[in-house]
Design a protein around this motif. Structure first.
Motif, PDB file in Angstrom:
ATOM      1  N   GLY A 102      -0.583   9.579  15.678  1.00  0.00           N
ATOM      2  CA  GLY A 102      -1.527   8.942  16.582  1.00  0.00           C
ATOM      3  C   GLY A 102      -0.818   8.086  17.625  1.00  0.00           C
ATOM      4  N   THR A 108      -1.925   8.026  11.574  1.00  0.00           N
ATOM      5  CA  THR A 108      -2.260   9.267  10.859  1.00  0.00           C
ATOM      6  C   THR A 108      -1.375   9.374   9.624  1.00  0.00           C
ATOM      7  N   THR A 321      -7.059   9.537   9.559  1.00  0.00           N
ATOM      8  CA  THR A 321      -6.803   8.865  10.837  1.00  0.00           C
ATOM      9  C   THR A 321      -7.538   7.530  10.824  1.00  0.00           C
TER      10      THR A 321
END
Length: 578
Positions: A102, A108, A321
């Motif tokens: 990310g 992530t 996430t």
């Protein structure tokens, strides 16, 4: 590559879920991705997929194309291998390119990642994606070590998100925070705390390593993450503004550790030459190993109890996430695949099957079945009961090229270093000479003298184990002799005395101890002897006496009949007048 199924197809799959089983994560359909593998090769990877078979007709209606024969087979069962395949590493290397981290506001990570939080750094982690080449060994119910090659590659995911404090205004004072910079400074790989590889900061490091470390080791992926923030404070006093700027820096070290076994083989061969020109080879290795070839073209080879399958690492089925306000989970676009080794019901095998090497012995400490460690949706012929791992494997072959001897491991690409022959590794294997003599007999029994000697030197052979030297392994029995169904042993003079109480023809056979435990060792020999009471004068006298004794009632009856016939039968004049 994108492993996610298009939304239109998802609806169809949900309808057909009773057929193909979406209760567990499904791997990408073979042939739909360009990752260095053919459709057949990629079809063999997924031993943890659901094995609910889809017919060719249903498959064609669902996807609009046909499957290969191997793809069709893999849909209903799992494919196994006689040696560790390279397909798992090829898939993992190519699929790793789909792993994305990310931005500064997003982290992530897989669900099993170990997350760390700091003042400005949140959800930080470094997680090992895969080690190649490697093999997960299923040894027994409680031992499943991860064997890794001495030279290999570690891939991982490093990510984090930055927590930027919210600015505030209080009276005449205004505070504002700004992210100045953030980075992964560097990434390191350590084995038992010793750095073996490093690279510049990246979210998806690939670290190639080389180690001389052996046996058990901790493999650690480690990364330094740093952020720099700017704090601006503006104060208004008497209509005049004063601005103060400060910088705050935070550094965190994150890591992930795997327990591994550095798989470095060293094979210790032993040789024996049979009198007919054939060669015996025995190799012992204290770790699981695949087998060995005997010729340069690998036309003659033998393998042990181990077979292989490939399966995805389910820890990476989904990725999480996280942001400052939410956490979501989605199917992963990157799936690592591992090689697994297991003891097979098929057992050790020699090739060619008909006229190839003969396996004369295998040995190893007995272990319990590792069936329960195999996992769900894996259909392989793993042993159901306790088994003997083939740490030692001895064969007899017509042709052996010692210079071409190659010992393969259960980790792809790892072959054993052949250690030079040591004292006792070249075994003497000689012919034996077995003789038998009938030394005495009566009408009820006979006495045999069995003699066993070295056919080359004439020295006596004792079958009581006194010649057992430098045992390599395998069967521990000494030699013995059988006379009919009797089992006897020769003494130090190579002689055994045997008593028989049933007449007949007897085969005397020498069953030598294996050359794995004797030096010198011998090949077997046979002899025969016949015994019957009529073979002596005493036997004939006894026979005549016994026959005469048994015939007395018949003689008496015959004599009595004759007398009666003379007394009451027709007279001689009667016959003349007829």
């Amino acid at each position: 590559m994108d492993h996610r199924v298009p939304s239109v197809l998802v609806a169809a799959l949900l309808v057909l879920s009773s057929i193909i089983g979406l209760a567990t994560a499904q791997p990408p359909r073979p042939g739909t991705e360009t990752n260095g593998l053919t459709e057949n090769e990629s079809a063999t990877l997924w031993s943890r997929d659901s094995d609910r078979y889809v017919s060719q007709q249903d498959y064609q209606q669902q996807y609009g194309d046909e499957r290969t024969a191997l793809h069709q087979l893999a849909n209903g069962t799992d494919i196994t291998f006689t040696r560790p395949p390279g397909t798992a590493a090829t898939w993992t290397r190519n699929d790793f390119a789909d792993l994305d981290a990310g931005g500064p506001d997003t982290s992530t990570y897989p669900p099993h990642a170990s997350l760390e939080d700091g003042t400005f750094i949140d959800d930080a982690h470094a997680t090992i994606f895969a080690v190649t080449p490697s093999t997960r060994g299923h040894l027994d119910a409680g031992e499943t070590p991860l064997y890794i090659a001495p030279n290999g590659t570690v891939r991982g995911l490093v990510d984090y998100r930055v927590r930027v404090p919210t600015g505030n205004e209080t009276g005449n004072r205004t505070v504002d925070w700004t992210l100045v910079s953030h980075e992964i400074e560097n990434t390191r790989l350590k084995i038992d705390g010793i750095p073996v590889a490093s690279t510049a900061g990246t979210h998806t490091p690939e670290l190639q390593y080389h180690t001389t470390h052996s046996w058990s080791a901790n493999l650690t992926l480690e990364a330094n993450i740093s952020v720099r923030l700017k704090k601006t404070v503006e104060t208004t006093v008497g209509g005049e503004s004063k601005t103060t700027v400060n910088y705050r820096t935070e550094t965190r070290t994150v890591s992930d550790t795997l327990d591994a076994e550095i798989y470095d083989l060293a094979a210790y061969p032993y040789y024996a030459q049979y009198p007919n020109g054939e060669t015996g080879v025995a190799i012992f290795q204290s770790r699981p190993w695949q087998g060995y070839t005997l010729t340069d073209d690998a036309s003659a080879r033998v393998r042990g109890v181990w077979r292989f399958y490939t399966a995805r690492d389910t820890n990476w089925d989904r990725l999480v996430t996280s942001t400052s306000t939410s956490t979501t989970t989605a199917q992963s676009d990157a799936i690592p695949v591992r090689v697994h080794a297991y003891p097979s019901q098929i057992g050790p095998r020699a090739e060619p099957v008909r006229d190839g090497p003969d396996i004369i012995d295998t040995w190893g400490a007995d272990r319990a079945s590792p069936r329960r460690t195999i996992g769900e949706n894996v259909t392989v012929e793993v042993v159901n009961e306790s088994y003997t791992p083939t740490y030692g494997l001895a064969i007899r072959a017509k042709t052996v090229d010692r210079e071409a001897l190659r010992v393969g491991g259960i980790v792809r690409g790892v072959n054993a270093t052949i250690v030079d022959p040591q004292v006792g590794s070249e075994r003497q294997l000689r012919e034996s000479n077995l003789s038998v003599e009938l030394v005495s007999q009566t009408t009820s029994n006979a006495t045999l003298q069995v003699e066993l000697r070295d056919n080359q030197t004439g020295a006596p052979i004792a079958s009581n184990g006194s010649d057992r030297q430098y045992p390599i392994g395998g069967s521990a029995h000494s030699g013995y002799i059988t006379v009919g169904d009797q089992r006897v042993e020769t003494n130090e003079s190579g002689v055994a005395i045997v008593t028989l109480d049933e007449p007949g023809i007897y085969t005397v056979r020498y069953h030598p101890g294996t050359w794995l435990g004797h030096d010198p060792a011998y090949v077997g020999d046979t002899a025969s002897v016949r015994w019957h009471p009529l073979g002596t004068l005493e036997g004939w006298v006894a026979f005549v006496f016994e026959v005469g004794w048994q015939a007395i009632p018949f003689v008496v009856t015959f004599y009595a009949g004759r007398r009666l016939l003379r007394m009451f039968g027709p007279t001689e004049s009667y016959y003349r007048n007829q």
